[in-house]
Design a protein around this motif. Structure first.
Motif, short mmCIF file in Angstrom:
data_model
loop_
_atom_site.label_atom_id
_atom_site.label_comp_id
_atom_site.label_asym_id
_atom_site.label_seq_id
_atom_site.Cartn_x
_atom_site.Cartn_y
_atom_site.Cartn_z
N VAL A 153 0.85 -1.19 0.00
CA VAL A 153 0.00 0.00 0.00
C VAL A 153 0.88 1.24 0.00
O VAL A 153 1.75 1.39 0.87
N GLU A 154 0.66 2.12 -0.97
CA GLU A 154 1.39 3.37 -1.01
C GLU A 154 0.41 4.52 -0.85
O GLU A 154 -0.59 4.61 -1.58
N ALA A 155 0.67 5.39 0.12
CA ALA A 155 -0.16 6.56 0.37
C ALA A 155 0.59 7.80 -0.10
O ALA A 155 1.69 8.08 0.39
N PHE A 162 -2.62 0.44 -4.47
CA PHE A 162 -2.48 -0.91 -3.94
C PHE A 162 -1.84 -1.81 -4.99
O PHE A 162 -2.33 -1.91 -6.12
N HIS A 163 -0.74 -2.43 -4.60
CA HIS A 163 -0.02 -3.32 -5.52
C HIS A 163 -0.10 -4.76 -5.02
O HIS A 163 0.21 -5.03 -3.86
N TYR A 164 -0.51 -5.65 -5.91
CA TYR A 164 -0.63 -7.07 -5.60
C TYR A 164 0.56 -7.78 -6.24
O TYR A 164 0.54 -8.10 -7.44
N PRO A 165 1.63 -8.01 -5.48
CA PRO A 165 2.87 -8.52 -6.07
C PRO A 165 2.74 -9.90 -6.70
O PRO A 165 3.45 -10.22 -7.65
N GLU A 166 1.85 -10.74 -6.18
CA GLU A 166 1.73 -12.09 -6.73
C GLU A 166 1.23 -12.08 -8.17
O GLU A 166 1.57 -12.95 -8.97
N LYS A 167 0.40 -11.08 -8.50
CA LYS A 167 -0.13 -10.97 -9.86
C LYS A 167 0.47 -9.77 -10.60
O LYS A 167 0.17 -9.56 -11.78
N ASN A 168 1.27 -8.98 -9.87
CA ASN A 168 1.90 -7.79 -10.45
C ASN A 168 0.86 -6.84 -11.05
O ASN A 168 1.00 -6.38 -12.19
N ILE A 169 -0.18 -6.56 -10.31
CA ILE A 169 -1.19 -5.60 -10.74
C ILE A 169 -1.32 -4.50 -9.70
O ILE A 169 -0.97 -4.69 -8.52
N THR A 170 -1.81 -3.35 -10.13
CA THR A 170 -1.97 -2.18 -9.26
C THR A 170 -3.38 -1.65 -9.39
O THR A 170 -3.96 -1.65 -10.47
N SER A 171 -3.92 -1.18 -8.26
CA SER A 171 -5.30 -0.70 -8.23
C SER A 171 -5.41 0.49 -7.29
O SER A 171 -4.59 0.66 -6.39
N ILE A 192 3.00 12.09 6.71
CA ILE A 192 2.29 11.09 7.51
C ILE A 192 0.86 10.96 7.00
O ILE A 192 0.14 11.95 6.85
N HIS A 193 0.44 9.74 6.75
CA HIS A 193 -0.94 9.43 6.39
C HIS A 193 -1.50 8.46 7.43
O HIS A 193 -0.75 7.82 8.18
N GLY A 194 -2.82 8.34 7.47
CA GLY A 194 -3.46 7.42 8.40
C GLY A 194 -4.34 6.43 7.66
O GLY A 194 -5.31 6.82 7.02
N VAL A 202 -9.82 -0.62 12.52
CA VAL A 202 -8.35 -0.65 12.52
C VAL A 202 -7.82 0.65 11.96
O VAL A 202 -8.41 1.23 11.06
N LYS A 203 -6.71 1.08 12.51
CA LYS A 203 -6.09 2.33 12.08
C LYS A 203 -4.58 2.22 12.29
O LYS A 203 -4.13 1.68 13.31
N GLN A 204 -3.83 2.72 11.33
CA GLN A 204 -2.38 2.71 11.45
C GLN A 204 -1.80 3.94 10.77
O GLN A 204 -2.08 4.20 9.59
N ASP A 205 -1.01 4.71 11.51
CA ASP A 205 -0.31 5.84 10.90
C ASP A 205 0.82 5.32 10.01
O ASP A 205 1.51 4.36 10.36
N ILE A 206 1.00 5.98 8.87
CA ILE A 206 2.04 5.59 7.92
C ILE A 206 3.14 6.64 7.98
O ILE A 206 2.92 7.80 7.62
N ILE A 207 4.30 6.25 8.46
CA ILE A 207 5.41 7.16 8.64
C ILE A 207 6.21 7.26 7.34
O ILE A 207 6.52 6.23 6.73
#
Length: 301
Positions: A153-155, A162-171, A192-194, A202-207
């Motif tokens: 996941v890239e913010a 969202f990148h799915y490495p097993e299929k090499n696709i991005t969404s 910083i994103h959340g 569920v919540k997670q800060d992205i540093i």
């Protein structure tokens, strides 16, 4: 007289307890649907806290109202109150009970966090030595670990990729299979994103410039909303997307269809709003930055 007073107080306490438990059960309806295993744990803790808070609120408020109605001084009574020395036993009781209650809440909250087993910025590799509580997996731990869904996941300002490495696709839309542990690797190149899904609790800060492991287990099919819970700049409110939880068959079908699509730029609400602002620059009285370039993805809604 003491027996009658004790019976009255016990009856009031039972009545307040019944009302408090009812309000605690009612609190489940205040929140979004429980769409993850973690949401059940969080809602149970929230219900307990609501019940305790209701009991304390009604008890304190009722005591204040009763005292104001039946023990207030007369209109022209300017005399001092009786010189009460204090009651050591009562002081010990009203100090001990809150202390034990807060300690119990702390232990219960910690146990809930451990059960969630969502990991986060620290791997907490040592926790397995203390673990005596089954984590919130929707299936046996070994099976869930082997069949874990891995997504990168890239913010960015301001979009989710969202990148799915097993299929090499991005969404730009997050798809997850139901009843399967999801393992996300969160990353931010700028600020910083959340990562916050209200229905999952569920919540997670992205540093920035750090890869953060994050896990949860979706248990209910449907479409839910992912939001940026941190103020990440001018257009952070537009940084939203859907989280689609579906059966394994539908998930694999979506992956297959996504692999057949040619990568293309995804529409970006922040870029649209920025373009509109530039056209009316004379009216814009606030500074901002140019949104990141539109992500190139295989799939977008």
């Amino acid at each position: 007289m003491k027996l009658k007073t004790s019976a009255t107080l016990i009856s009031i306490a039972l009545a307040l307890g019944t009302i408090s438990i009812w309000v605690g059960q009612l609190s489940y309806s205040w929140l979004p649907p429980q769409a993850s295993a973690e949401s059940q744990l969080v809602d149970n803790l929230f219900s307990v806290l609501v019940s305790l808070g209701t009991f304390i609120f009604l008890g304190v408020t009722g005591t204040v109202i009763y005292s104001a109605l039946f023990h207030r001084a007369g209109r022209y009574d300017l005399s001092d109150g009786p010189p009460i020395e204090g009651n050591v036993t009562l002081e010990v009781i009203w100090t001990t009970i809150p202390f034990l209650l807060v300690l119990w809440i702390a232990v219960y909250s910690y146990q809930t966090y451990i059960k969630m087993s969502i990991r986060g910025p620290m791997e907490m590799a040592h926790m397995h030595k203390l673990e005596v509580i089954a984590p919130a997996y929707a299936e046996p731990i070994d099976e869930a670990t082997e069949s874990m869904t891995n997504i990168e996941v890239e913010a960015i300002q301001w979009a989710w990729i969202f990148h799915y490495p097993e299929k090499n696709i991005t969404s730009t839309e997050l798809h997850l299979p139901v009843d399967r542990r999801a393992h996300l690797i969160l990353h931010s190149p700028d600020v910083i994103h959340g990562f916050y899904i209200p229905a999952f609790r569920v919540k997670q800060d992205i540093i920035p410039q750090q890869n953060i492991d994050f896990e949860f287990t979706p248990i209910r099919t449907g479409k839910y909303r992912l939001r940026d819970s941190q103020y990440s700049g001018t257009y952070f409110a537009a940084m939203q997307t859907d989280v689609v939880v579906e059966s394994m068959a539908d998930y694999e079908n979506w992956l297959f269809k996504a692999t057949q699509k040619i990568p293309s730029p995804a529409p970006n609400q922040a870029a649209i709003e920025y373009a509109e602002r530039e056209q009316e620059s004379a009216k814009a009285g606030w500074a901002t930055i140019v949104p990141a370039a539109a992500p190139i993805v295989n799939y977008h809604p």
